[in-house]
Design an enzyme around this catalytic site. Sequence first.
Site, short mmCIF file in Angstrom:
data_model
loop_
_atom_site.label_atom_id
_atom_site.label_comp_id
_atom_site.label_asym_id
_atom_site.label_seq_id
_atom_site.Cartn_x
_atom_site.Cartn_y
_atom_site.Cartn_z
N THR A 197 0.80 -1.23 0.00
CA THR A 197 0.00 0.00 0.00
C THR A 197 0.84 1.28 0.00
OG1 THR A 197 -0.20 -0.37 2.37
CG2 THR A 197 -2.08 -1.00 1.01
N GLY A 225 13.23 21.23 2.96
CA GLY A 225 13.82 19.90 2.83
C GLY A 225 14.71 19.78 1.60
N LEU A 265 15.06 18.78 -4.12
CA LEU A 265 16.05 19.32 -5.07
C LEU A 265 15.59 19.09 -6.52
CD1 LEU A 265 19.29 18.23 -3.20
CD2 LEU A 265 18.40 20.57 -3.43
N GLY A 290 10.03 14.16 3.31
CA GLY A 290 10.02 12.69 3.35
C GLY A 290 8.62 12.12 3.23
N ALA A 341 11.22 2.99 -6.06
CA ALA A 341 10.35 2.17 -6.90
C ALA A 341 11.03 0.84 -7.26
CB ALA A 341 10.00 2.94 -8.17
N HIS A 342 12.32 0.89 -7.63
CA HIS A 342 12.97 -0.35 -8.06
C HIS A 342 13.17 -1.31 -6.90
CE1 HIS A 342 15.72 3.07 -7.62
NE2 HIS A 342 16.53 2.24 -7.00
N HIS A 401 35.30 4.17 -26.27
CA HIS A 401 35.80 5.55 -26.28
C HIS A 401 35.18 6.31 -27.45
CE1 HIS A 401 38.55 8.90 -25.86
NE2 HIS A 401 38.74 8.85 -27.16
P1 FAD Z 1 3.07 3.13 -4.04
O1 FAD Z 1 3.67 3.48 -5.32
O2 FAD Z 1 2.80 4.23 -3.07
O3 FAD Z 1 1.72 2.38 -4.38
C1 FAD Z 1 0.80 1.99 -3.42
C2 FAD Z 1 -0.58 1.96 -4.05
O4 FAD Z 1 -1.46 1.32 -3.14
C3 FAD Z 1 -1.17 3.34 -4.30
O5 FAD Z 1 -1.50 3.50 -5.66
C4 FAD Z 1 -2.41 3.40 -3.42
O6 FAD Z 1 -3.50 4.07 -4.05
C5 FAD Z 1 -2.73 1.94 -3.23
N1 FAD Z 1 -3.45 1.65 -1.99
C6 FAD Z 1 -3.12 2.05 -0.73
N2 FAD Z 1 -3.99 1.53 0.16
C7 FAD Z 1 -4.89 0.79 -0.56
C8 FAD Z 1 -6.02 0.02 -0.20
N3 FAD Z 1 -6.41 -0.14 1.06
N4 FAD Z 1 -6.71 -0.59 -1.19
C9 FAD Z 1 -6.32 -0.45 -2.48
N5 FAD Z 1 -5.26 0.27 -2.88
C10 FAD Z 1 -4.55 0.87 -1.92
N6 FAD Z 1 11.42 6.39 -6.62
C11 FAD Z 1 12.38 6.01 -7.50
O7 FAD Z 1 12.85 4.88 -7.42
N7 FAD Z 1 12.82 6.87 -8.47
C12 FAD Z 1 12.34 8.13 -8.58
O8 FAD Z 1 12.76 8.87 -9.47
C13 FAD Z 1 11.35 8.56 -7.68
N8 FAD Z 1 10.84 9.80 -7.76
C14 FAD Z 1 9.85 10.17 -6.92
C15 FAD Z 1 9.33 11.45 -7.03
C16 FAD Z 1 8.32 11.87 -6.20
C17 FAD Z 1 7.76 13.26 -6.35
C18 FAD Z 1 7.79 10.96 -5.23
C19 FAD Z 1 6.66 11.36 -4.33
C20 FAD Z 1 8.30 9.69 -5.10
C21 FAD Z 1 9.34 9.28 -5.94
N9 FAD Z 1 9.91 8.01 -5.83
C22 FAD Z 1 10.90 7.64 -6.69
C23 FAD Z 1 9.46 7.02 -4.81
C24 FAD Z 1 8.51 5.98 -5.43
O9 FAD Z 1 7.41 6.65 -5.96
C25 FAD Z 1 8.07 4.96 -4.37
O10 FAD Z 1 9.20 4.39 -3.75
C26 FAD Z 1 7.26 3.85 -5.00
O11 FAD Z 1 6.12 4.34 -5.63
C27 FAD Z 1 6.86 2.82 -3.95
O12 FAD Z 1 6.11 1.81 -4.53
P2 FAD Z 1 5.02 0.98 -3.69
O13 FAD Z 1 4.45 -0.01 -4.66
O14 FAD Z 1 5.61 0.48 -2.44
O15 FAD Z 1 3.91 2.04 -3.24
#
Ligand code: FAD
Length: 471
Positions: A147, A184, A190, A276, A325-326, A449
């Site tokens: 989530t 921050g 940044l 954060g 994300a990764h 190169h």
């Molecule tokens: P999330 O992507 O947060 O997905 C969780 C999903 O669960 C959401 O869509 C939410 O709607 C859904 N959800 C929650 N509760 C429920 C429920 N009860 N029922 C159904 N659905 C639900 N990371 C990188 O690696 N590279 C980047 O360049 C990068 N840039 C970023 C820039 C910004 C501005 C931000 C805010 C974040 C960035 N991140 C980046 C971080 C990255 O977005 C997260 O680490 C990543 O999305 C985490 O993935 P996740 O699947 O754990 O959660």
Amino acid sequence: TPAKTDYDLCVIGGGPGGYVAAIRGAQLGLKTVCVEKRGSLGGTCLNVGCIPSKALLNNSHIYHTIKHDTKKRGIEVGDVSINLAQLMKAKDDSVKSLTGGIEYLFKKNKVTYAKGTGSFVDEHTIAVDGLDGKKQQFSAKNIIIATGSDVRKYPGIEIDEERIVSSTGALSLSKVPKRMVVIGGGIIGLEMGSVWSRLGAEVIVLERKDAIGAGMDKDIAKTFSRVIQKQGIKIKSLTKVLGARREGESVKIDVEGIKSGKKETIDADVLLISIGRVPYTEGLGLENIGVSMDEGNRVIMDSEYRTNIPHIRVIGDVTFGPMLAHKAEDEGIAAVELIVKGQGHVNYNAIPSVMYTHPEVAWVGITEQKAQELGLNYKVGSFPFSANSRAKTNQDSDGLVKVIADKETDRILGVHIMGPYAGELIAEATLAMEYGASAEDVARVCHAHPTLSEAVKEGMMAAWCGKSIHF
Ligand code: FAD
């Protein structure tokens, strides 16, 4: 009670962690459902994170380059201006095509996509409150919680996403602010600060610590801080924010110097709060089944992603580790492989981080400060992009490669790159670390190169034997 459909795997959350777990689960033969309440797949990353921010970073960089960096290259251009609405549309189009792409992948892999909010009824049952008003229930042998996370709020400051914004609001401002204050100096602050600065805003970054760039090696953070200030972004470190309030069309931010104790009020059109993110479990009903969380609201897991209820696993931002994300994606694959095959693997010592400013900053492994803290016997090699022929030719040579290796074994412990395409270059260092390479191993690999990757090779040479060729 609505009728229940039985599944092998129910994934709650369709972000990079959840959607990847769902696709992998289906590929490995599990009957899989993924529940997502946002109305589109891809989570924070695709909808309001990685992807839209990179769209704005890329296009604002192109604009900035055309406006300020063409003459010396022998390119004469006429008037250059920004069409902000079109810039935002280009961003939205990228997001839309990618989220649609995941929906297609769900169909292709036969993952059921349940649009709505999922919550635990009992340890094996998820109720889905559909976006269309319909209610469903799924029972599943295995459940993965994915989530994600939400914006961390600044105590006492209310976000209206118009003048006082989180990263989400900062991705869709309708006007370029005259002055933007960012609370921050981490990656998101940044990156978004860079976007609006390039588009013409005066940007001031307020940082509580003595340096920006949380998590970065201190040498790199210092060099980057110099470069970004040359670009026009102001950085006020050791600055505490006491409060902020909206007054009509402006925001007043009260700050205090942490060392000097000096108080002042800064005016801005837009205040971005980027301090954060916090794990997100609202409405999930974890309390109904007693899943344990720590004091930071992270869902507690063991080394196989199991919560205290063994068939319920957890991955991504909602649990421990870097919020990337990764990292979430790789955990999604590992968690599913653990379910199906009993084994899965993520190497937490080799997860790269990238900041997509210009120049980019990327790193993998430990910083020099961490090596000192751990009392390791280490050596350092570095190589500046100003001595790399491709960076010179491209007139884009701010930055360096810094390699930290074990003094005795030469094994690579950390690689820190600030420079053009650092985010791409770090993949080589990550691969090397994944395979336990020494600096000499990489230094002896033939690199084409003229390429920027030669700077990585020469950084490795410097770490291995103390001398690079071109510096
Ligand atoms: P999330 O992507 O947060 O997905 C969780 C999903 O669960 C959401 O869509 C939410 O709607 C859904 N959800 C929650 N509760 C429920 C429920 N009860 N029922 C159904 N659905 C639900 N990371 C990188 O690696 N590279 C980047 O360049 C990068 N840039 C970023 C820039 C910004 C501005 C931000 C805010 C974040 C960035 N991140 C980046 C971080 C990255 O977005 C997260 O680490 C990543 O999305 C985490 O993935 P996740 O699947 O754990 O959660």
